[in-house]
Design a protein around this motif. Structure first.
Motif, mmCIF file in Angstrom:
data_model
loop_
_atom_site.group_PDB
_atom_site.id
_atom_site.type_symbol
_atom_site.label_atom_id
_atom_site.label_comp_id
_atom_site.label_asym_id
_atom_site.label_seq_id
_atom_site.Cartn_x
_atom_site.Cartn_y
_atom_site.Cartn_z
ATOM 1 N N THR A 167 33.906 10.032 70.524
ATOM 2 C CA THR A 167 34.973 9.371 71.278
ATOM 3 C C THR A 167 35.227 7.974 70.737
ATOM 4 O O THR A 167 36.214 7.348 71.076
ATOM 5 C CB THR A 167 34.637 9.288 72.777
ATOM 6 N N ARG A 168 34.325 7.493 69.911
ATOM 7 C CA ARG A 168 34.520 6.221 69.218
ATOM 8 C C ARG A 168 33.739 6.284 67.908
ATOM 9 O O ARG A 168 32.758 7.011 67.789
ATOM 10 C CB ARG A 168 34.091 5.036 70.062
ATOM 11 N N ALA A 169 34.212 5.548 66.940
ATOM 12 C CA ALA A 169 33.576 5.538 65.629
ATOM 13 C C ALA A 169 33.805 4.180 64.986
ATOM 14 O O ALA A 169 34.684 3.422 65.403
ATOM 15 C CB ALA A 169 34.159 6.650 64.751
ATOM 16 N N ILE A 170 33.029 3.898 63.944
ATOM 17 C CA ILE A 170 33.153 2.592 63.304
ATOM 18 C C ILE A 170 34.457 2.450 62.536
ATOM 19 O O ILE A 170 34.936 1.354 62.329
ATOM 20 C CB ILE A 170 31.941 2.297 62.382
ATOM 21 N N ASP A 171 35.048 3.585 62.130
ATOM 22 C CA ASP A 171 36.337 3.534 61.445
ATOM 23 C C ASP A 171 37.020 4.899 61.569
ATOM 24 O O ASP A 171 36.426 5.877 62.027
ATOM 25 C CB ASP A 171 36.189 3.122 59.976
ATOM 26 N N ALA A 172 38.288 4.944 61.182
ATOM 27 C CA ALA A 172 39.074 6.173 61.310
ATOM 28 C C ALA A 172 38.510 7.300 60.455
ATOM 29 O O ALA A 172 38.546 8.465 60.846
ATOM 30 C CB ALA A 172 40.530 5.908 60.943
ATOM 31 N N LYS A 173 37.971 6.961 59.294
ATOM 32 C CA LYS A 173 37.409 7.990 58.402
ATOM 33 C C LYS A 173 36.237 8.708 59.070
ATOM 34 O O LYS A 173 36.135 9.936 59.012
ATOM 35 C CB LYS A 173 36.961 7.326 57.095
ATOM 36 N N THR A 174 35.361 7.953 59.728
ATOM 37 C CA THR A 174 34.217 8.541 60.420
ATOM 38 C C THR A 174 34.688 9.377 61.608
ATOM 39 O O THR A 174 34.190 10.477 61.847
ATOM 40 C CB THR A 174 33.247 7.444 60.886
ATOM 41 N N TYR A 175 35.668 8.864 62.334
ATOM 42 C CA TYR A 175 36.228 9.584 63.478
ATOM 43 C C TYR A 175 36.786 10.929 63.022
ATOM 44 O O TYR A 175 36.534 11.968 63.632
ATOM 45 C CB TYR A 175 37.323 8.719 64.106
ATOM 46 N N PHE A 176 37.517 10.928 61.920
ATOM 47 C CA PHE A 176 38.088 12.151 61.358
ATOM 48 C C PHE A 176 36.978 13.095 60.889
ATOM 49 O O PHE A 176 37.033 14.304 61.146
ATOM 50 C CB PHE A 176 39.020 11.804 60.190
ATOM 51 N N ALA A 177 35.963 12.556 60.213
ATOM 52 C CA ALA A 177 34.872 13.397 59.691
ATOM 53 C C ALA A 177 34.144 14.117 60.818
ATOM 54 O O ALA A 177 33.834 15.306 60.708
ATOM 55 C CB ALA A 177 33.902 12.552 58.873
ATOM 56 N N VAL A 178 33.879 13.406 61.896
ATOM 57 C CA VAL A 178 33.146 14.014 63.004
ATOM 58 C C VAL A 178 34.020 15.021 63.747
ATOM 59 O O VAL A 178 33.606 16.157 63.995
ATOM 60 C CB VAL A 178 32.632 12.926 63.977
ATOM 61 N N ASN A 179 35.227 14.619 64.098
ATOM 62 C CA ASN A 179 36.062 15.457 64.963
ATOM 63 C C ASN A 179 36.824 16.547 64.212
ATOM 64 O O ASN A 179 36.693 17.722 64.537
ATOM 65 C CB ASN A 179 37.012 14.582 65.774
ATOM 66 N N ALA A 180 37.613 16.199 63.238
ATOM 67 C CA ALA A 180 38.424 17.207 62.545
ATOM 68 C C ALA A 180 37.581 18.059 61.609
ATOM 69 O O ALA A 180 37.589 19.287 61.698
ATOM 70 C CB ALA A 180 39.559 16.538 61.778
ATOM 71 N N LEU A 181 36.856 17.416 60.701
ATOM 72 C CA LEU A 181 36.068 18.196 59.747
ATOM 73 C C LEU A 181 34.901 18.902 60.433
ATOM 74 O O LEU A 181 34.539 20.011 60.057
ATOM 75 C CB LEU A 181 35.585 17.300 58.610
ATOM 76 N N GLY A 182 34.326 18.271 61.450
ATOM 77 C CA GLY A 182 33.260 18.920 62.216
ATOM 78 C C GLY A 182 33.749 20.175 62.901
ATOM 79 O O GLY A 182 33.083 21.218 62.900
ATOM 80 N N THR A 183 34.947 20.112 63.477
ATOM 81 C CA THR A 183 35.536 21.293 64.115
ATOM 82 C C THR A 183 35.864 22.357 63.080
ATOM 83 O O THR A 183 35.608 23.545 63.285
ATOM 84 C CB THR A 183 36.796 20.897 64.915
ATOM 85 N N GLU A 184 36.400 21.932 61.954
ATOM 86 C CA GLU A 184 36.688 22.883 60.877
ATOM 87 C C GLU A 184 35.407 23.588 60.428
ATOM 88 O O GLU A 184 35.395 24.807 60.227
ATOM 89 C CB GLU A 184 37.338 22.182 59.690
ATOM 90 N N ASN A 185 34.327 22.842 60.275
ATOM 91 C CA ASN A 185 33.042 23.440 59.878
ATOM 92 C C ASN A 185 32.577 24.476 60.895
ATOM 93 O O ASN A 185 32.082 25.544 60.528
ATOM 94 C CB ASN A 185 31.972 22.364 59.708
ATOM 95 N N LEU A 186 32.742 24.159 62.173
ATOM 96 C CA LEU A 186 32.319 25.100 63.211
ATOM 97 C C LEU A 186 33.171 26.369 63.183
ATOM 98 O O LEU A 186 32.648 27.481 63.297
ATOM 99 C CB LEU A 186 32.386 24.432 64.589
ATOM 100 N N VAL A 187 34.474 26.211 63.011
ATOM 101 C CA VAL A 187 35.359 27.379 62.918
ATOM 102 C C VAL A 187 34.971 28.231 61.705
ATOM 103 O O VAL A 187 34.865 29.460 61.809
ATOM 104 C CB VAL A 187 36.839 26.936 62.841
ATOM 105 N N GLN A 188 34.742 27.605 60.565
ATOM 106 C CA GLN A 188 34.331 28.339 59.358
ATOM 107 C C GLN A 188 33.006 29.073 59.595
ATOM 108 O O GLN A 188 32.849 30.222 59.187
ATOM 109 C CB GLN A 188 34.195 27.382 58.161
ATOM 110 N N ALA A 189 32.060 28.414 60.272
ATOM 111 C CA ALA A 189 30.772 29.057 60.561
ATOM 112 C C ALA A 189 30.977 30.278 61.450
ATOM 113 O O ALA A 189 30.330 31.311 61.243
ATOM 114 C CB ALA A 189 29.819 28.059 61.219
ATOM 115 N N CYS A 190 31.871 30.182 62.419
ATOM 116 C CA CYS A 190 32.164 31.337 63.278
ATOM 117 C C CYS A 190 32.742 32.488 62.457
ATOM 118 O O CYS A 190 32.365 33.640 62.640
ATOM 119 C CB CYS A 190 33.153 30.947 64.384
ATOM 120 N N LEU A 191 33.649 32.166 61.550
ATOM 121 C CA LEU A 191 34.256 33.199 60.703
ATOM 122 C C LEU A 191 33.234 33.861 59.790
ATOM 123 O O LEU A 191 33.288 35.064 59.554
ATOM 124 C CB LEU A 191 35.391 32.604 59.877
ATOM 125 N N GLU A 192 32.297 33.081 59.289
ATOM 126 C CA GLU A 192 31.321 33.595 58.333
ATOM 127 C C GLU A 192 30.116 34.276 58.979
ATOM 128 O O GLU A 192 29.511 35.155 58.371
ATOM 129 C CB GLU A 192 30.827 32.454 57.444
#
Length: 190
Positions: free
Chosen positions: A132-157
């Motif tokens: 819900t907060r991060a030191i910068d936008a890049k970290t926020y994106f890595a945790v939320n967007a890429l983290g969600t993408e990783n979880l979706v990919q793991a579900c598919l695999e």
């Protein structure tokens, strides 16, 4: 020593910092590879609204289970007799899960290879983990967007029987309501 008003003001600064990245987060999310995997997941799980009774899960994974909403969701699922698996980071504090009959699986949404055991052989995934907060936008994106993408990919695999993937965001993603009103889905993120 800061007054309680100062503390409240500092907390709002944290919320406002998240708000300022919301539009950039959404734009980056749309331009990433995530939508393709979301489309694949929706094909695998079905599309549209499905009633809770139609899913009939025997096993459920919850990410973000150590957070406020996640811990209450886990309690409610356990009370209703569901077998619950909590996918938590190794650094998570498990105090809200102590004493509950849940399976703890360690993984981190930022490390895709760690997610397979957490999503394997479940019928339903509640994805509540995120920053819900991060030191910068890049970290926020890595945790939320890429983290969600990783979880979706793991579900598919790792899961061919998944019936539903339910993603729950944070109130911080939309920011506070203005002028004493209530926030609506149609309101612009600020």
């Amino acid at each position: 020593m800061p007054s309680s008003d100062d503390t409240k003001h500092d907390a709002w600064k944290d919320v406002l910092a998240v708000e300022s990245t919301a539009d950039r987060f959404e734009q980056a999310w749309r331009s990433s590879a995530a939508p393709a995997c979301w489309r694949r997941l929706s094909r695998n799980c079905g599309t549209g609204r499905t009633s809770w009774s139609a899913v009939r899960p025997s096993a459920i994974t919850v990410t973000g289970a150590t957070g406020f909403i996640g811990s209450h969701l886990v309690e409610a699922l356990v009370q209703r007799g569901f077998r619950v698996r909590c996918l938590v980071r190794p650094t998570s504090h498990l105090k809200w899960l102590k004493g509950l009959p849940v399976e703890i699986i360690y993984g981190d949404c930022q490390e895709k290879d760690s997610l397979g055991p957490g999503v394997k052989d479940v019928d339903l995934v509640f994805h509540l983990a995120g920053a819900t907060r991060a030191i910068d936008a890049k970290t926020y994106f890595a945790v939320n967007a890429l983290g969600t993408e990783n979880l979706v990919q793991a579900c598919l695999e790792h899961n061919t029987r998944l019936q539903k993937f339910i993603y729950l965001s944070s109130l911080a993603a939309a920011g506070p309501a203005r002028n004493g009103g209530k926030k609506k889905e149609s309101d612009r993120s600020e």
